[in-house]
Design a protein around this motif. Structure first.
Motif, PDB file in Angstrom:
ATOM      1  N   UNK A   3       0.833  -1.195   0.000  1.00 30.16           N
ATOM      2  CA  UNK A   3       0.000   0.000   0.000  1.00 30.16           C
ATOM      3  C   UNK A   3       0.867   1.244   0.000  1.00 30.16           C
ATOM      4  N   UNK A   4       0.249   2.358  -0.394  1.00 33.57           N
ATOM      5  CA  UNK A   4       0.855   3.687  -0.275  1.00 33.57           C
ATOM      6  C   UNK A   4      -0.185   4.636   0.276  1.00 33.57           C
ATOM      7  N   UNK A   5       0.238   5.533   1.164  1.00 35.06           N
ATOM      8  CA  UNK A   5      -0.611   6.611   1.660  1.00 35.06           C
ATOM      9  C   UNK A   5      -0.313   7.858   0.841  1.00 35.06           C
ATOM     10  N   UNK A   6      -1.354   8.439   0.241  1.00 34.49           N
ATOM     11  CA  UNK A   6      -1.193   9.564  -0.681  1.00 34.49           C
ATOM     12  C   UNK A   6      -1.907  10.789  -0.153  1.00 34.49           C
ATOM     13  N   UNK A   7      -1.272  11.946  -0.276  1.00 35.99           N
ATOM     14  CA  UNK A   7      -1.912  13.208   0.082  1.00 35.99           C
ATOM     15  C   UNK A   7      -2.963  13.540  -0.969  1.00 35.99           C
ATOM     16  N   UNK A   8      -4.216  13.707  -0.532  1.00 34.74           N
ATOM     17  CA  UNK A   8      -5.316  13.942  -1.465  1.00 34.74           C
ATOM     18  C   UNK A   8      -6.151  15.140  -1.018  1.00 34.74           C
ATOM     19  N   UNK A   9      -7.130  15.487  -1.827  1.00 37.63           N
ATOM     20  CA  UNK A   9      -8.066  16.572  -1.535  1.00 37.63           C
ATOM     21  C   UNK A   9      -9.457  15.962  -1.404  1.00 37.63           C
ATOM     22  N   UNK A  10     -10.116  16.229  -0.298  1.00 36.10           N
ATOM     23  CA  UNK A  10     -11.454  15.677  -0.081  1.00 36.10           C
ATOM     24  C   UNK A  10     -12.406  16.109  -1.196  1.00 36.10           C
ATOM     25  N   UNK A  11     -13.125  15.167  -1.761  1.00 32.63           N
ATOM     26  CA  UNK A  11     -14.065  15.452  -2.836  1.00 32.63           C
ATOM     27  C   UNK A  11     -13.447  15.446  -4.218  1.00 32.63           C
ATOM     28  N   UNK A  12     -12.125  15.321  -4.284  1.00 31.59           N
ATOM     29  CA  UNK A  12     -11.431  15.330  -5.571  1.00 31.59           C
ATOM     30  C   UNK A  12     -11.477  13.943  -6.217  1.00 31.59           C
ATOM     31  N   UNK A  13     -11.728  13.894  -7.511  1.00 31.28           N
ATOM     32  CA  UNK A  13     -11.707  12.637  -8.251  1.00 31.28           C
ATOM     33  C   UNK A  13     -10.297  12.380  -8.779  1.00 31.28           C
ATOM     34  N   UNK A  14      -9.907  11.117  -8.774  1.00 27.76           N
ATOM     35  CA  UNK A  14      -8.582  10.713  -9.241  1.00 27.76           C
ATOM     36  C   UNK A  14      -8.725   9.594 -10.266  1.00 27.76           C
ATOM     37  N   UNK A  15      -7.679   9.390 -11.038  1.00 24.63           N
ATOM     38  CA  UNK A  15      -7.664   8.286 -11.989  1.00 24.63           C
ATOM     39  C   UNK A  15      -6.584   7.288 -11.581  1.00 24.63           C
ATOM     40  N   UNK A  16      -7.007   6.055 -11.365  1.00 16.77           N
ATOM     41  CA  UNK A  16      -6.094   4.977 -11.002  1.00 16.77           C
ATOM     42  C   UNK A  16      -6.059   3.963 -12.132  1.00 16.77           C
ATOM     43  N   UNK A  17      -4.871   3.673 -12.629  1.00 15.17           N
ATOM     44  CA  UNK A  17      -4.703   2.638 -13.643  1.00 15.17           C
ATOM     45  C   UNK A  17      -3.560   1.716 -13.232  1.00 15.17           C
ATOM     46  N   UNK A  18      -3.662   0.469 -13.636  1.00 16.67           N
ATOM     47  CA  UNK A  18      -2.577  -0.481 -13.393  1.00 16.67           C
ATOM     48  C   UNK A  18      -2.767  -1.692 -14.292  1.00 16.67           C
ATOM     49  N   UNK A  19      -1.677  -2.419 -14.505  1.00 20.26           N
ATOM     50  CA  UNK A  19      -1.696  -3.643 -15.296  1.00 20.26           C
ATOM     51  C   UNK A  19      -1.554  -4.838 -14.363  1.00 20.26           C
ATOM     52  N   UNK A  20      -2.341  -5.881 -14.629  1.00 17.66           N
ATOM     53  CA  UNK A  20      -2.339  -7.062 -13.769  1.00 17.66           C
ATOM     54  C   UNK A  20      -2.439  -8.321 -14.630  1.00 17.66           C
ATOM     55  N   UNK A  21      -1.747  -9.359 -14.201  1.00 17.72           N
ATOM     56  CA  UNK A  21      -1.812 -10.640 -14.882  1.00 17.72           C
ATOM     57  C   UNK A  21      -1.756 -11.742 -13.827  1.00 17.72           C
ATOM     58  N   UNK A  22      -2.494 -12.821 -14.063  1.00 16.23           N
ATOM     59  CA  UNK A  22      -2.371 -13.990 -13.189  1.00 16.23           C
ATOM     60  C   UNK A  22      -1.950 -15.189 -14.019  1.00 16.23           C
ATOM     61  N   UNK A  23      -0.952 -15.878 -13.522  1.00 15.39           N
ATOM     62  CA  UNK A  23      -0.449 -17.078 -14.175  1.00 15.39           C
ATOM     63  C   UNK A  23      -0.774 -18.267 -13.287  1.00 15.39           C
ATOM     64  N   UNK A  24      -1.504 -19.236 -13.825  1.00 14.30           N
ATOM     65  CA  UNK A  24      -1.931 -20.391 -13.034  1.00 14.30           C
ATOM     66  C   UNK A  24      -1.349 -21.675 -13.593  1.00 14.30           C
ATOM     67  N   UNK A  25      -1.264 -22.672 -12.710  1.00 15.09           N
ATOM     68  CA  UNK A  25      -0.883 -23.994 -13.193  1.00 15.09           C
ATOM     69  C   UNK A  25      -2.152 -24.766 -13.564  1.00 15.09           C
ATOM     70  N   UNK A  26      -2.050 -26.062 -13.761  1.00 17.54           N
ATOM     71  CA  UNK A  26      -3.181 -26.838 -14.241  1.00 17.54           C
ATOM     72  C   UNK A  26      -4.131 -27.272 -13.124  1.00 17.54           C
ATOM     73  N   UNK A  27      -3.803 -26.991 -11.878  1.00 13.87           N
ATOM     74  CA  UNK A  27      -4.674 -27.384 -10.782  1.00 13.87           C
ATOM     75  C   UNK A  27      -5.782 -26.354 -10.589  1.00 13.87           C
TER      76      UNK A  27
END
Length: 202
Positions: free
Chosen positions: A75-99
């Motif tokens: 996690x990260x704690x970020x300085x923000x403004x109450x009522x302000x909208x933000x844009x969060x983007x990230x890339x995620x992948x899951x790699x699974x085995x055969x089970x």
């Protein structure tokens, strides 16, 4: 002529205004994990098979791997403004085995869960997530939680390219300066046009 001058000056002002509001400043530290470690992030919970390496890079040189047997993450704690909208983007992948998959993932901002998944298989190659959370206070926590009861090292989540920016931002100082010049040009054009008309005597 006056109409053309005004139209050009107005277009300049509008363009500069849009350029100012479109600028966005990255609010996260080390969102791409290119430092090669978790600098800027705080780890919590289980940390087994949690690290930064090249094999989990979705772009760039490094990405974050999460494959703990119990809930854990960063996690990260970020300085923000109450009522302000933000844009969060990230890339995620899951790699699974055969089970049968036995995993979970969630992302939250300011205590509100934005997205989650349970028992997913391989999701490759990359999924980009895009959220628009709203802050309620001066400090907002961005938290990623993972669990992956692995039966083999191949089971893991890969996280990369985490970005948080303000959706609406004020023009930067140089933009304000150019806006002032633009309005000045409009005023000058109006005054000059008026002075160019011959006076009519009664």
């Amino acid at each position: 002529m006056l109409r053309l001058i005004l139209r050009g000056a107005s277009a300049l002002v509008a363009t500069l205004a849009l350029a100012g509001t479109a600028s966005a400043t990255e609010m996260l530290t080390n969102g791409g994990f290119e430092s090669g470690n978790f600098t800027g992030w705080t780890q919590f919970g289980a940390v087994g098979q949690t690290n930064i390496n090249a094999a989990d890079a979705l772009t760039g040189s490094f990405g974050a791997r999460f494959s703990p047997n119990a809930i854990g993450g960063i996690f990260q704690d970020i300085t923000t403004v109450a009522g302000q909208a933000y844009r969060l983007t990230f890339d995620l992948r899951h790699l699974a085995n055969l089970r049968a998959p036995n995993n979970s993932f969630s992302v939250s901002f300011d205590g509100v869960v934005l997205g989650s998944s349970l028992n997913v298989g391989t999701t490759g190659p990359t999924t980009t997530f895009d959220y628009s959370p709203i802050a309620t206070g001066l400090i907002s926590q961005l938290r990623f939680s993972f669990k992956d009861a692995r039966d083999a090292p191949a089971n893991r989540f890969s996280l990369d390219d985490v970005s948080l920016t303000s959706i609406t931002s004020l023009p930067e100082p140089q933009s304000w300066f150019m806006l002032t010049i633009g309005f000045g040009l409009i005023g000058f054009a109006v005054r000059r046009s008026r002075s160019s008309f011959p006076s009519v005597s009664a």
